[in-house]
Enzyme design. Structure first.
Site, PDB file in Angstrom:
ATOM      1  CG  ASP A  22      80.826  38.562 -45.079  1.00 48.86           C
ATOM      2  OD1 ASP A  22      80.659  38.594 -43.849  1.00 48.86           O
ATOM      3  OD2 ASP A  22      80.141  37.853 -45.838  1.00 48.86           O
ATOM      4  CD  GLU A 191      81.968  32.826 -39.160  1.00 49.11           C
ATOM      5  OE1 GLU A 191      81.681  32.274 -40.227  1.00 49.11           O
ATOM      6  OE2 GLU A 191      81.117  33.105 -38.296  1.00 49.11           O
TER       7      GLU A 191
END
Length: 531
Positions: A22, A191
């Protein structure tokens, strides 16, 4: 103008190897900076710095006991998800989610903002940003600050993903505006949203397809920050879902960064799986990569290579080329004799600060007070480092004198509370010490093998070779001898079992004292060698 050097370099992916998912990227005072997720590991939010996008150094973490950072009770693969790092007026803004529950339809996440004028801290006490969902990132536009993220719907019978939501943050009042707007919807989960303004058009980049083999990056455009957003006509800016043989799989969750000369790059996550009987297992977890991109004539972001596949080698200047096979990793052996401060840029602990159970004793090594069992979400005494290559050796010397069978200390390969392998010195039912190889898979703990412990300190070793791990035992100065058969290291992966798993393999040391008597063990040395 940034002072980032404009050198001719080649990016070799992954740039952050092992569990570093991430990535959020920015520039700060002449350097590129990446923040990565840490989930249940302490300290929280790993920070990395580079002068040129190619050579990266891990410099530490943002979240620790100095701001009352607490992960007690956090489930496996819960905790700190998807940080967002930005810079406003020469001050770093760091937003992040702490996930407390991810059980079926329910997801309890608390979102925060902390700031600092230095990568070394101190960081401010976090400002609460709400609990609407996760993967929130900041977008700063003409003096206004917008928070964009995933909105979650807990109601039975409804899709859990209920849109990408945008809300203004009122910086002077340190609060959200209270006027959220859903700006993007999709039939499936999207997302990792990030907003950019490019040529007076607002570009929304999104992660799609989950964070597994179907992962990818897509995008949408709008004339204003509030929309309406129209989806990219191309199904994926970046993905490996259609090419299972590529060295970089699970490519997705990307953020853009612009170099001073205008060149554009995309930091994203990917995984290098290992094969076991024809199936893929991401034992190293999700790693950070960087691709070179450009904006086409319609304002969409595209990889310069003319494909949507992640490349292992990326020329920073010119050239598009094709997919290039990965080169051999450089040898890397790090030895800790614990003479000085613990290097928390490399070492991590589970859910609590190492200061609560470990201390360095000059001339002796690292003393660890035994903690709770390997199933505990509260008080384990475990220190570990990321495994960054599929071939690795780790050794620990342990000086331990357990007095009961409920005390042990040793070497561990760790994924989570339901996936680990431990080579530990403990007490036999009768007199004397033994060394046991114990493994955990799901709900089952297995005693694989045991042997009498050598006298004095014991040297414990694990050799990882792709999907397999061999554990060995010796006295100090003696040749290690294998204990038990090779173990299924491929089970210590994101892809084993039916649970959500988001971290990666660690190698480290632990001490258990299940009676809580204060018993301790000492580790004079630990070494790890990646090949």
């Amino acid at each position: 103008m940034s002072s980032i050097p404009d050198e001719r370099t080649t990016i070799q992916n992954p740039v952050l190897r092992g569990f570093n998912p991430d990535p959020s990227i920015t520039t700060f005072r002449g350097d590129y900076v990446i923040a990565t997720s840490t989930f249940e590991w302490f300290p929280g939010i790993r920070l990395h710095r580079s002068p040129d996008l190619a050579e990266w150094t891990t410099i530490g973490h943002a979240l620790d006991e100095r701001i009352a950072f607490d992960l007690a009770g956090i489930p496996d693969s819960g905790g700190v998800w998807a940080p967002s790092i930005t810079v406003v007026d020469d001050r770093i803004w760091l937003a992040y989610s702490v996930v407390h529950t991810m059980d079926g339809d329910d997801l309890d996440a608390r979102n925060y903002l902390t700031t600092s004028d230095s990568l070394d801290g101190p960081w401010t006490e976090p400002v609460f940003l709400g609990s609407r969902g996760f993967d929130f990132s900041f977008f700063h536009d003409e003096g206004r600050h917008w928070l964009v993220g995933v909105q979650w719907d807990h109601r039975p019978g409804r899709p859990s993903f209920s849109g990408i939501v945008l809300e203004e943050y009122l910086a002077e009042e340190k609060r959200m505006s209270g006027d959220p707007r859903v700006i993007f919807r999709s039939d499936g989960l999207v997302e990792g949203p990030n907003l950019y303004k490019i040529n007076d058009t607002y570009l929304l980049t999104l992660a799609e397809g989950g964070t597994g083999w179907n992962h990818g990056v897509t995008a949408a455009q709008a004339p204003t920050v509030l929309g309406p957003y129209r989806r990219d006509p191309v199904s994926a800016v970046l993905t490996s879902r259609d090419a299972p043989g590529l060295p970089l799989q699970k490519a997705g969750h990307g953020e853009l960064i612009r170099r001073p000369d205008g060149a554009l790059f995309l930091a994203h996550l990917a995984a290098r799986p290992v094969l076991h009987e024809g199936s893929r297992y991401s034992t190293l977890g999700r790693e950070t990569c960087i691709q070179k991109v450009e904006i086409d004539g319609d304002g969409w972001v595209r990889l310069v290579a003319g494909t949507h596949h992640a490349r292992t080698l990326v020329p920073v200047h010119g050239g598009s080329g094709g997919v290039i096979a990965p080169t051999e990793a450089r040898p890397d052996r790090v030895v800790d004799d614990f003479d000085g401060q613990l290097d928390v840029a490399r070492w991590s602990s589970l859910r609590r600060s190492p200061s609560s159970f470990a201390r360095i004793i000059s001339g002796a090594g690292l003393e660890m007070v035994g903690g709770q069992s390997s199933s505990s979400l509260f008080g384990q005494s475990l220190l570990a480092q990321r495994v960054t290559e599929h071939r690795m050796s780790a050794e620990a010397v342990v000086d331990a004198q357990p007095t009961t069978t409920r005390q042990s200390a040793g070497l561990v390969l760790w994924y989570d509370t339901q996936g680990w392998m431990s080579l530990q010195v403990t007490r036999a039912d009768g007199a004397g010490r033994i060394v046991q190889l114990v493994t955990r898979t799901g709900d089952t703990t297995t005693l694989v093998a045991e042997t009498e412990a050598p006298r004095g300190p014991v040297r414990l070793r694990v050799d990882l070779d792709g999907p397999d791990a061999v554990f060995s035992v010796a006295g100090v100065g003696a040749e290690p001898k294998a204990l038990g058969a090779p173990q299924a290291a491929w089970k210590l992966s994101d892809d084993f079992g039916d649970r959500l798993r988001f971290t990666g393999m660690f190698a480290g040391i632990r001490a258990d004292d299940l009676d809580g008597t204060g018993w301790s063990a000492t580790f004079p040395e630990f070494s790890i060698h990646h090949r």
